[in-house]
Enzyme design. Structure first.
Site, mmCIF file in Angstrom:
data_model
loop_
_atom_site.group_PDB
_atom_site.id
_atom_site.type_symbol
_atom_site.label_atom_id
_atom_site.label_comp_id
_atom_site.label_asym_id
_atom_site.label_seq_id
_atom_site.Cartn_x
_atom_site.Cartn_y
_atom_site.Cartn_z
ATOM 1 N N ASP A 243 -13.113 5.811 2.796
ATOM 2 C CA ASP A 243 -11.695 5.881 3.164
ATOM 3 C C ASP A 243 -11.379 7.269 3.705
ATOM 4 O O ASP A 243 -11.242 8.227 2.948
ATOM 5 C CB ASP A 243 -10.853 5.558 1.908
ATOM 6 C CG ASP A 243 -9.350 5.583 2.180
ATOM 7 O OD1 ASP A 243 -8.945 6.047 3.268
ATOM 8 O OD2 ASP A 243 -8.592 5.143 1.304
ATOM 9 N N GLU B 82 -7.161 0.678 -4.787
ATOM 10 C CA GLU B 82 -7.199 0.616 -3.319
ATOM 11 C C GLU B 82 -8.552 0.140 -2.776
ATOM 12 O O GLU B 82 -8.583 -0.753 -1.921
ATOM 13 C CB GLU B 82 -6.824 1.984 -2.737
ATOM 14 C CG GLU B 82 -5.330 2.255 -2.854
ATOM 15 C CD GLU B 82 -4.964 3.728 -2.712
ATOM 16 O OE1 GLU B 82 -5.848 4.529 -2.354
ATOM 17 O OE2 GLU B 82 -3.799 4.067 -2.970
ATOM 18 N N ASP C 207 0.884 -1.170 0.000
ATOM 19 C CA ASP C 207 0.000 0.000 0.000
ATOM 20 C C ASP C 207 0.917 1.213 0.000
ATOM 21 O O ASP C 207 1.487 1.573 1.027
ATOM 22 C CB ASP C 207 -0.894 -0.038 1.244
ATOM 23 C CG ASP C 207 -1.754 1.223 1.391
ATOM 24 O OD1 ASP C 207 -1.697 2.094 0.499
ATOM 25 O OD2 ASP C 207 -2.469 1.327 2.405
#
Lengths: 624, 107
Positions: A208, A186, A25
């Site tokens: 998010d 993501e 990530d």
């Protein structure tokens, strides 16, 4: 001896051939690396037990750059050589960066390819090189933790990243010596971490909320494929804003004026952040703030008070959710799963507000800071071949349609948006003029009908087409998008086999807002675009008719036509030329029809003459 | 003789089995491959074959096929950390020599 992990039945590897894979990530503020060991996916800590690696690189004269926490310390002392938030620069051109310029303290230099470079004591570096340093640090951590070299990694990117930003991310990985198995969106990674890819279908909302950014993505899962229906967000909204709201409240309560110095403000922000975190588990936290004169102010902050302070921020995120849902064309009731990502989603009132908005409890079981990396690790493990074959491979989609310019500046879409990748699509085109030996191909991206409203990705030429009459050549144009969203275009003349090929690596990218704007524009201008397309089509048709007629008239007009007939054709032709200048596609169409009518007899005579010529010397049975 | 697990190994296996959510036990074995003869097999098991030897230690079922057993009988499975790396280790009394990394061995 080497340390072993438990494999799936029948999936044990030969010695020294472990298929070690990791998920990365690569975040704006923090980065993480995760892997699957003995069937369990988790992030890997450094030797001090810390999982998050601050995405910060400090360049030094004559020494290796520092990465992570050590570099973060340098951000205050050595701001010009300490690069943070480099993700915001990935795949951007100099012009894009200028619009961000106010927020970034770095010294930019224009590179040769239009890519910006940052001036540091260790020389000029590109955003790709800075990202590569972060990736190298994660690679070293993963290889130390796994006891061997990585065969490949999956790196996550925001769903709104365009081709240029994705390519820049891949380049950074290559520079760091990593083999990219694939780039993964993501929000898709977060959904995978929760195993949502194993359900048959549904609509998934991924909320998010990080330190400084907010993203909402609406995904549709259909037969194991995630399609991004819509994304929305705010690049300047996050947990830091909560801290600021709390700090302001403390200032009011403690009677601290606006004249507080830097050190006081930093202490306040730190105290505010600590209070916010403590309130996740407690209903009331005591506060003790050191004032400038050295005395202390004491008070307390209740969760109810905190919730009231951050409520305006939450409303902002929910408004964005509402807008994004509308863009995606699904109703709240259609959303079957909600996934929370980002450290700020630990705050209880955020969870409550999101649960209330979507009418269902969001997934919070996996650490929201790590969930994206965990999903990437699961995907990497599958791609590296550590799972039996029946585990499905999930796919991604292309964010904007890919097309080609055709006559009249029109766009012919070859691959429509939201097509799953990898994909290859071909379409046949032909020549416009007699004896045309070359063809210019213009690759564009976007939803609009006219080339001028889309984004130009690449231009190239196919040369060496053998001379043929207009329309006889068969040129097959193939668009191929690989698993990472990289496009290559091939053009091939089917008769002679001449071909030409281009890899599309756009010089710089689009921002998420630009993509949104492009999508929105295509809807807002739908009818206008349709009119424009009709006009261009009629103009192209008019040109074709005029050209063919003129060529014929020059050749045998005298032979086949009486003066009166010729005058009628000329009059119709002139009317068409005039209509061609205008913007009324219906008028052009009528003028074309008039020309066709006026020249119908002439065309018939020519055709008959041609047939007679061809048949001369043949008997009827030759044609049976 | 038998196959045994250290406490650390047994705890890890139980955690891994739980998070995997299925399986009847742990399969240990050898394969004839590798740079010096044999290589260890360490896998989750979803079924027990008729010919398997089944050992049970600290609540973990360990399955070994009869051909492998002669090479690893008496082995103690350990879970160890070396720096950042962690994983399982075969303490196998039958081993005469192993390759530098210990991933394959001779008896």
């Amino acid at each position: 001896m080497a340390l072993l992990q438990i494999a799936e039945p029948g999936q044990s590897t030969a010695p020294h051939q472990h298929r070690l894979a990791a998920g990365i990530d690569l975040g704006t503020t923090n980065s993480l690396v995760a892997t699957v060991r003995s069937g369990v996916a988790d992030t890997l800590p450094d030797d001090a037990g810390r999982h998050l690696l601050p995405s910060v690189v400090q360049y030094r004269a004559g020494a290796e750059p520092r990465v992570g926490r050590e570099a973060l310390a340098g951000a205050v002392r050595d701001p010009l050589n300490t690069i943070a938030s480099v993700k915001r620069l990935m795949g951007r051109g100099v012009a894009d960066v200028k619009t961000l310029g106010d927020q970034l303290p770095y010294a930019f230099v224009a590179g040769d390819s239009g890519m910006p470079r940052l001036h540091t004591v260790a020389g000029d570096v590109s955003p790709v090189e800075v990202s590569a340093e972060i990736l190298k640090a994660l690679k070293a951590r993963a290889e130390a933790s796994l006891g061997g070299d990585l065969v490949g990694v999956v790196i996550t990117v925001p769903a709104y990243f365009d081709d240029a930003q994705r390519q820049a991310t891949k380049d950074a990985a290559t520079l760091a010596g990593l083999n990219v198995l694939r780039l993964l969106n993501e929000p898709t990674a977060a959904a995978v971490a929760y195993g949502l890819d194993r359900s048959a279908e549904g609509v998934i909302a991924v909320y998010d909320l990080g330190g400084g950014t907010f993203d909402i993505s609406i995904l549709r899962l259909q037969q194991g494929v995630f399609a991004v229906l819509a994304t929305g967000g705010d690049t300047a909204l996050g947990g830091d804003d909560m801290d600021r709201a709390v700090a302001r409240w403390i200032m009011e309560q403690a009677g601290i004026g606006e004249d507080a110095d830097h050190a006081q403000m930093r202490r306040l922000m730190r105290d505010a952040c600590a209070a916010k975190e403590a309130l996740t588990g407690a209903d009331l936290v005591p506060l003790d703030v050191e004032l400038m004169d050295g005395s202390h102010w004491q008070g307390e902050l209740s969760r109810a008070q905190f919730d009231a302070l951050v409520a305006p921020l939450l409303r902002k995120t929910l408004n964005t959710c509402r807008r994004t849902l509308r863009d995606s064309g699904v109703e709240i009731a259609d959303v079957s799963e909600v996934v929370m990502v980002g450290g700020s989603t630990r705050v209880p009132c955020v969870r409550a507000a999101v649960a209330d908005f979507f009418g269902r409890a969001p997934h919070v079981e996996i650490d929201p800071d790590r969930v994206v990396a965990v999903g990437a690790a699961i995907q990497a493990d599958i791609l590296a071949g550590n799972k039996p074959e029946d585990e499905m491979l999930l796919l991604d989609v292309i964010p904007l349609s890919l097309g080609i310019e055709t006559m009249g500046g029109l766009v012919e879409k070859i691959i429509p948006r939201n097509t799953t990748i990898p994909v290859a699509r071909a379409q046949e085109f032909t020549t416009f003029k007699d004896g045309q030996s070359a063809m210019a191909l213009h690759v564009v991206q976007g939803e609009r009908e006219l080339v001028s409203d889309c984004r130009s990705l690449a231009r190239f030429e196919l040369r060496g087409i053998p001379p043929m009459v207009a329309g006889a050549a068969r040129i097959r144009v193939t668009y191929q998008v690989d698993a990472d969203g990289m496009l290559s275009v091939t053009a091939r003349e089917q008769g002679s086999g001449v071909q030409s090929r281009i890899e599309v690596k756009p010089s710089y990218g689009l921002t998420d807002t630009e993509i949104e704007t492009m999508l929105k524009a295509s809807m807002d201008h739908a009818s206008e675009d349709m009119e424009a397309r009709r006009l261009r089509e009629q103009q192209v048709e008019a040109d074709r008719v005029l050209e063919a007629l003129q060529a014929a008239l020059v050749k045998d007009g005298e032979h086949f036509l009486e003066a009166a007939e010729r005058a009628a054709i000329d009059a119709a032709t002139q009317a068409l030329v005039a209509a061609r200048q205008g913007t009324d596609h219906r008028a052009i169409k009528r003028a074309i029809e008039a020309v066709e009518k006026a020249s119908a007899d002439y065309v018939e005579r020519r055709m008959n003459a041609n047939i007679q010529r061809m048949m001369a010397g043949h008997e009827v049975k030759d044609f049976e | 003789m038998a196959i045994t697990l250290t406490e650390a190994a047994a705890n890890r296996v139980k955690t891994f089995m739980e998070s995997r959510g299925k399986g009847v036990g742990l399969r240990l074995g050898v394969r004839t491959t590798g740079c010096s003869g044999m290589a260890y097999v360490l896998e989750f098991a979803d079924e027990i074959a008729d010919t398997d030897h089944v050992f049970e230690d600290q609540g973990v079922k360990v399955l070994v096929d009869p051909k492998s057993l002669v090479y690893i009988d008496g082995t103690e499975l350990d879970f160890a950390r070396e720096g950042l790396n962690e994983g399982f280790k075969f303490n196998n009394p039958n081993v005469k020599d192993e390759c530098g990394c210990g991933e394959s061995f001779n008896v």
